[in-house]
Design an enzyme around this catalytic site. Structure first.
Site, short mmCIF file in Angstrom:
data_model
loop_
_atom_site.label_atom_id
_atom_site.label_comp_id
_atom_site.label_asym_id
_atom_site.label_seq_id
_atom_site.Cartn_x
_atom_site.Cartn_y
_atom_site.Cartn_z
N THR A 31 0.83 -1.21 0.00
CA THR A 31 0.00 0.00 0.00
C THR A 31 0.87 1.26 0.00
O THR A 31 0.59 2.21 -0.73
CB THR A 31 -0.95 0.01 1.21
N ALA A 85 -0.98 -0.77 6.82
CA ALA A 85 -1.12 -1.57 8.04
C ALA A 85 -1.66 -2.94 7.67
O ALA A 85 -2.39 -3.09 6.68
CB ALA A 85 -2.05 -0.89 9.04
N GLU A 105 9.93 1.21 10.37
CA GLU A 105 8.64 1.89 10.22
C GLU A 105 8.25 2.57 11.52
O GLU A 105 7.74 3.69 11.52
CB GLU A 105 7.56 0.88 9.81
#
Length: 232
Positions: A31, A85, A105
């Protein structure tokens, strides 16, 4: 829309938060890759930003798109971090680390004033844990660390297989920091904060994939469109 289309639309929505002059944290994963692609188009059109990538993969992608890059040593404070996520639970609690970059991250997210999450609607769950929780561990003392994680989980009534992550070729997966990842199949984590606290006391645990209190909002895309999930 396909799940990939949904991810791209969520990324496009998050891009509306980006303004010229911002210092951005770029996440890792399928994503986040869409967000970096779309950001690259904006930079090509004249948007001025400075970005810190959370993985070597994202670094190479952003560099190839001509996005100006820095490190957290050079730019220790960021305005915004955008990342995906693996699960989004109540109060914007997250499980991250499916892509293997959870330590970096989390460091990048912690350096940002705000974190926006982008995902397709399959990632939203009533209770965290359906996605195996990644725990990044030091290779030295791996067996002892694994037992300690099992004991910490058992104190909270959690059980399930702890599997050492491997690559498609069968070799052990190694993170950008040179660590291993244990994927913990707990199924349900009713008290993520208690588990996070317990894992953080184990010396061999570098970091865990529970991101609690980081996200300030999430754009979630589905067949019905895009919705924004804000703080409770």
């Amino acid at each position: 829309m396909t799940p990939d289309d949904m991810k791209r639309e969520a990324a496009r929505a998050a891009l509306t938060h980006v303004e010229s002059g911002m210092r951005l944290g770029l996440g890792h994963g399928s994503t986040a890759k869409h967000f970096v692609d779309l950001l690259g188009e904006k930079v090509k059109d004249g948007l001025s930003v400075l970005c810190v990538p959370a993985s070597e993969f994202t670094h190479d992608q952003a560099q190839g798109l001509g996005i100006p890059l820095a490190t957290l040593d050079e730019t220790p404070e960021l305005d915004l971090c955008v990342d995906g996520a693996d699960e989004i639970g109540p109060n914007l609690s997250l499980i991250k680390g499916g892509g293997g970059a959870l330590l970096r991250e989390k460091i990048v997210a912690a350096a940002a004033q705000a974190m926006i999450v982008i995902a397709d609607d399959s990632k939203v769950v009533p209770v965290l844990g359906r996605f195996p929780l990644p725990v990044e561990v030091i290779p030295f003392g791996f067996g002892a660390t694994r037992v300690a994680i099992e004991k910490a989980a058992a104190k909270l009534g959690l059980s399930g297989a702890l599997t050492l992550r491997t690559r498609p070729d069968g070799l052990v997966f190694v993170t950008d920091g040179g660590h291993h990842i244990l994927d913990c199949h707990f199924e349900k984590i009713p008290d993520p904060a208690a588990l996070a606290a317990g894992l953080s006391t184990i010396p061999g645990v570098v970091e865990h994939g529970l991101f609690l209190g980081y996200a300030k909002g999430a754009y979630v895309a589905g067949n019905a469109g895009i919705r924004f999930i804000g703080p409770a």
